[in-house]
Design a protein around this motif. Structure first.
Motif, mmCIF file in Angstrom:
data_model
loop_
_atom_site.group_PDB
_atom_site.id
_atom_site.type_symbol
_atom_site.label_atom_id
_atom_site.label_comp_id
_atom_site.label_asym_id
_atom_site.label_seq_id
_atom_site.Cartn_x
_atom_site.Cartn_y
_atom_site.Cartn_z
ATOM 1 N N THR A 151 -6.827 11.456 -5.101
ATOM 2 C CA THR A 151 -7.032 11.377 -3.739
ATOM 3 C C THR A 151 -8.415 11.826 -3.263
ATOM 4 O O THR A 151 -8.969 12.584 -3.990
ATOM 5 N N HIS A 203 -7.232 9.878 2.382
ATOM 6 C CA HIS A 203 -6.250 9.286 1.481
ATOM 7 C C HIS A 203 -5.334 10.443 0.764
ATOM 8 O O HIS A 203 -5.970 11.114 0.152
ATOM 9 N N HIS A 225 -1.678 11.451 -1.334
ATOM 10 C CA HIS A 225 -0.546 11.261 -2.369
ATOM 11 C C HIS A 225 0.642 12.068 -2.239
ATOM 12 O O HIS A 225 1.022 12.707 -3.303
ATOM 13 N N MET A 243 4.360 9.607 -0.183
ATOM 14 C CA MET A 243 4.973 8.380 -0.899
ATOM 15 C C MET A 243 6.112 7.897 -0.815
ATOM 16 O O MET A 243 6.584 6.887 -1.024
ATOM 17 N N TYR A 296 1.040 -2.841 -1.833
ATOM 18 C CA TYR A 296 0.507 -2.525 -2.912
ATOM 19 C C TYR A 296 -0.198 -3.512 -3.679
ATOM 20 O O TYR A 296 0.849 -4.605 -3.925
ATOM 21 N N VAL A 336 -3.518 -0.282 -8.879
ATOM 22 C CA VAL A 336 -4.603 0.668 -8.732
ATOM 23 C C VAL A 336 -5.914 -0.155 -7.990
ATOM 24 O O VAL A 336 -6.274 -0.900 -8.368
ATOM 25 N N LEU A 360 0.151 2.980 2.970
ATOM 26 C CA LEU A 360 -0.167 1.925 1.614
ATOM 27 C C LEU A 360 1.241 2.080 1.125
ATOM 28 O O LEU A 360 1.341 3.036 0.370
ATOM 29 N N ARG A 361 1.761 1.071 1.063
ATOM 30 C CA ARG A 361 3.096 0.691 0.465
ATOM 31 C C ARG A 361 3.091 1.137 -1.110
ATOM 32 O O ARG A 361 2.213 0.671 -1.688
ATOM 33 N N ASN A 362 4.166 1.842 -1.279
ATOM 34 C CA ASN A 362 4.581 2.175 -2.714
ATOM 35 C C ASN A 362 3.110 3.001 -3.387
ATOM 36 O O ASN A 362 2.841 3.128 -4.506
ATOM 37 N N HIS A 363 2.450 3.747 -2.226
ATOM 38 C CA HIS A 363 1.084 4.218 -2.690
ATOM 39 C C HIS A 363 1.157 5.794 -2.233
ATOM 40 O O HIS A 363 1.134 7.090 -2.829
ATOM 41 N N GLY A 364 0.793 5.723 -0.842
ATOM 42 C CA GLY A 364 0.500 6.937 0.059
ATOM 43 C C GLY A 364 0.181 6.835 1.473
ATOM 44 O O GLY A 364 0.326 5.724 2.067
#
Length: 248
Positions: free
Chosen positions: A30, A105, A107, A112, A140, A143, A165-169
């Motif tokens: 991050t 950004h 996580h 999450m 998402y 990466v 950020l879906r499925n991410h953070g």
């Protein structure tokens, strides 16, 4: 280096340490970035491998919007590695939104968790209502190494200052470093409240739409910038007893 850049470096290093203080870190992953004052499209981002609680102004790497290193910490190229995925996300926002000077950004576990929930951020707390109708979502795609994703990311962000950020953070940004801190702090707390409320297994209470809209307008009304500045100066005092070396 100009005084303006050094001041930005000090504030950004402080922000890294504050995110560590509030447990918003993910080891060496991050990122937080800040636009370098001046006409160039340059911004500062963490040197990859430095933990947030260790971050100093001199550890930050100055890069252009392509991710090419412009200024090396201590002049040592070996110490100037930056995270490619972090560059993809941050450069997209900085180039598309010149009004946003700092991008964060994270996580976090709560972030999450909400990012994995189909309905996203629910209007069930005062913290969440700050973002009512003002939070963006980005699906998402893996990466974030594909530069083509930048166009889709900024299209999804639109004119919002925060995005899940879906499925991410989580992603939050602001016109100042202090304003960005205020956004991520409130968004993170809203996510924490949502996870705990859902874990309670009881029916959730959701305010009427007109109350949700009123509360969001109150948060964004006159005085919001001044309040963010007060909160930032207060947060900086958390670092003074044991970690003033962030300015080095």
């Amino acid at each position: 280096m100009t005084r303006a850049e050094w001041s930005t470096r000090c504030d950004l290093a402080a922000l890294y340490r504050l995110l560590d203080h509030f447990r918003m870190t993910d080891l060496i992953d991050t990122h937080i970035s800040a636009r370098v004052p001046g006409p160039e499209q340059h911004f500062l981002i963490n040197r990859y491998g430095v933990l947030f609680h260790e971050m100093r102004a001199s550890d930050l790497v100055r890069v252009d919007y392509r991710g090419d290193v412009v200024t090396l910490p201590g002049g040592d190229a070996a110490r100037a590695k930056v995270n490619a995925a972090g560059f993809t996300i941050h450069s997209a926002v900085h180039v598309a939104r010149p009004d946003l000077h700092c991008v964060i950004h994270t996580h976090t576990a709560a972030g999450m968790a909400v990012a994995a929930q189909r309905d996203g951020l629910l209007p069930i707390s005062q913290h969440a209502l700050k973002f009512y109708g003002r939070v963006a979502y980005h699906d998402y795609e893996g990466v974030a190494l594909d530069l083509d994703e930048r166009a889709r990311l900024v299209a999804d962000l639109g004119q919002a200052n925060v995005m899940i950020l879906r499925n991410h953070g989580l992603l939050a940004a602001g016109r100042t470093i202090g304003a960005a801190f205020r956004e991520i702090y409130m968004l993170e707390r809203a996510c924490q409240a949502q996870v705990q409320a859902l874990a309670g297994g009881q029916t959730l209470s959701i305010p009427p739409v007109h109350v949700c809209e009123k509360t969001a307008a109150q948060f964004g009304g006159c005085g919001a910038d001044e309040f963010a500045a007060f909160a930032w100066q207060s947060a900086l005092r958390l670092l003074e007893p044991g970690a003033p070396d962030y300015r080095s």
